[in-house]
Enzyme design. Structure first.
Site, PDB file in Angstrom:
ATOM      1  N   HIS A 189       0.897  -1.115   0.152  1.00  0.00           N
ATOM      2  CA  HIS A 189      -0.089   0.159  -0.014  1.00  0.00           C
ATOM      3  C   HIS A 189       1.003   1.076   0.032  1.00  0.00           C
ATOM      4  O   HIS A 189       1.783   1.284   0.911  1.00  0.00           O
ATOM      5  CB  HIS A 189      -0.763   0.032   1.211  1.00  0.00           C
ATOM      6  N   CYS A 190       0.731   2.101  -0.898  1.00  0.00           N
ATOM      7  CA  CYS A 190       1.626   3.307  -1.070  1.00  0.00           C
ATOM      8  C   CYS A 190       0.754   4.509  -0.450  1.00  0.00           C
ATOM      9  O   CYS A 190      -0.233   4.889  -1.127  1.00  0.00           O
ATOM     10  CB  CYS A 190       1.925   3.462  -2.510  1.00  0.00           C
ATOM     11  N   GLY A 191       1.334   5.111   0.480  1.00  0.00           N
ATOM     12  CA  GLY A 191       0.723   6.328   1.051  1.00  0.00           C
ATOM     13  C   GLY A 191       0.714   7.556   0.090  1.00  0.00           C
ATOM     14  O   GLY A 191      -0.186   8.316   0.029  1.00  0.00           O
ATOM     15  N   ASN A 194      -1.944   7.068  -2.191  1.00  0.00           N
ATOM     16  CA  ASN A 194      -3.231   6.622  -1.597  1.00  0.00           C
ATOM     17  C   ASN A 194      -3.927   5.461  -2.200  1.00  0.00           C
ATOM     18  O   ASN A 194      -5.036   5.596  -2.337  1.00  0.00           O
ATOM     19  CB  ASN A 194      -4.187   8.099  -1.532  1.00  0.00           C
TER      20      ASN A 194
END
Length: 395
Positions: A189-191, A194
């Site tokens: 999951h890439c912040g 998002n």
């Protein structure tokens, strides 16, 4: 002169902080000041902050901070996306403000005013594609398609049901606790996006990393050409060698030229340093993910394989030790067996050396070309796997 040293120290401090924050957990920095700074920036400073809030405002203040943390880290939010846009927009604005007045220059043409805008625009487009593209969400109506695309290897993946979604869990998928959905070929999951990085947007993510690396390199070279042009047009070398009688050699001229650059173009120098640091970080990040793509492995699977190999190695060592112990007991119980000398016992192989080596058998690695093609054209989007959809039954 003092101001110039302050700028140099500021740049070095910025470099140390950025590298520590982003790369401090790498094995190469273990037990170094970089790792200590990373721990302070990511864990220590926040712990001290929570303690101070608890002392000043009590449990209510601490709970308020933890609620903000939950919003920022445990659920989708656009905070890092906004920060990314601010960094890109602010950096390009400073570049345009400080460099465009020197373009065209002695070594750079005026077309770079427009190509730089195009490069940033393409980067933003890739950012939007990665952020808003479907990463490969597994749903009740498409789960059979993903099951056909990714069969179980019965090593790190076996048939099971997602306890949250209540649907069969295809191999290589994972339920993202932040997005609350199952994602096919889940990587992470890439912040910053998002969004999850999965089967259907890994290609955009890789293009995003590569393009931003190239844009940073382009920025460093372009600003370098601007400064080289100003050095040429200002005839600094001529002035130093003729009027100040400085020897015309690199070692003699370099300190004076650098002093002139820092004193006259400090903003451009800091921009070059910043872009160079970001380019190095992007190169490392892209190289890591490219190596995963070449072997058809995901970030999530690297941890699974590490756990599996560690478990298998311990199991094999236990079997080897048990077999050696059994042989030793049988030897002691046999009267006919001669007593082993201490010298031979000292040089005897350890039972652990007889343990079978653990081999990583990645069923999904199909060779370099096919692995890259699978990233560009995801399996579940191909017509051949769409036709298999009806043939796969839920387990």
């Amino acid at each position: 002169m003092a101001v110039q040293w302050v700028l140099v120290l500021h740049g070095l401090a910025t470099l140390v902080v950025v590298v520590s924050f982003l790369c401090g957990q790498w094995p190469i920095f273990r037990r170094t000041p970089i790792a200590s700074i990373h721990h302070f920036l990511t864990v220590g400073a926040y712990d001290y902050f929570l303690r101070c809030v608890g002392v000043l405002f009590g449990i209510r203040g601490t709970n308020a901070i933890l609620e903000v943390e939950r919003f920022c880290c445990d659920r989708p939010n656009p905070i890092l996306q906004i920060i990314y846009l601010a960094i890109v927009g602010g950096t390009y604005f400073i570049v345009a403000k400080s460099c465009f007045s020197y373009i065209p220059g002695y070594y750079i043409s005026g077309i770079h005013r427009y190509t730089s805008s195009l490069a940033v625009g393409i980067g933003l487009l890739l950012f939007l594609l990665t952020s808003f593209a479907d990463p490969g969400t597994v749903k009740d109506d498409n789960v059979s398609q993903f099951l056909a695309a990714y069969p179980y290897d019965d090593i790190i993946y076996s048939g099971k049901e997602c306890p949250t979604c209540k649907i069969p869990k295809p191999a290589r998928s994972k339920h993202c606790s932040i997005c609350d959905r199952c994602v096919a070929r889940f990587d992470h999951h890439c912040g910053w996006m998002n969004n999850c990085i999965g089967e259907r947007n890994t290609r955009y993510f890789m293009a995003f990393l590569l393009w931003h690396f190239l844009v940073c390199i382009y920025g460093v070279i372009a600003i370098g050409l601007v400064l080289a042009g100003q050095l040429k047009e200002s005839r600094v070398i001529y002035v130093l060698t003729v009027y100040y009688r400085i020897e015309n050699s690199f070692l003699s001229l370099a300190p004076h030229v650098l002093q002139w650059f820092v004193g006259s173009y400090d903003t451009q120098i800091l921009l070059m340093v910043f872009l160079a640091i970001v380019a190095l970080l992007l190169a490392g990040f892209f190289g890591y993910h490219a190596s995963l793509c070449f072997t058809n492995t995901t970030t999530n699977e690297t941890f699974k394989w590490q756990e599996y190999i560690s478990w298998q190695r311990k199991l094999n060592e236990a079997r080897a030790s048990t077999a050696a112990l059994r042989a030793s007991v049988n030897g002691l119980s046999s009267d006919a067996s001669p007593r082993e000398s201490k010298w031979r016992a000292f040089f005897r192989r350890s039972p652990l050396e007889d343990a079978e080596p653990v081999v990583k058998e990645n069923k999904y690695d199909k060779g370099l070309i096919k692995n890259i093609y699978e990233i560009i054209v995801p399996l579940s989007s191909r017509s051949s796997f769409s036709r298999k959809k009806s043939k796969v039954r839920r387990e």
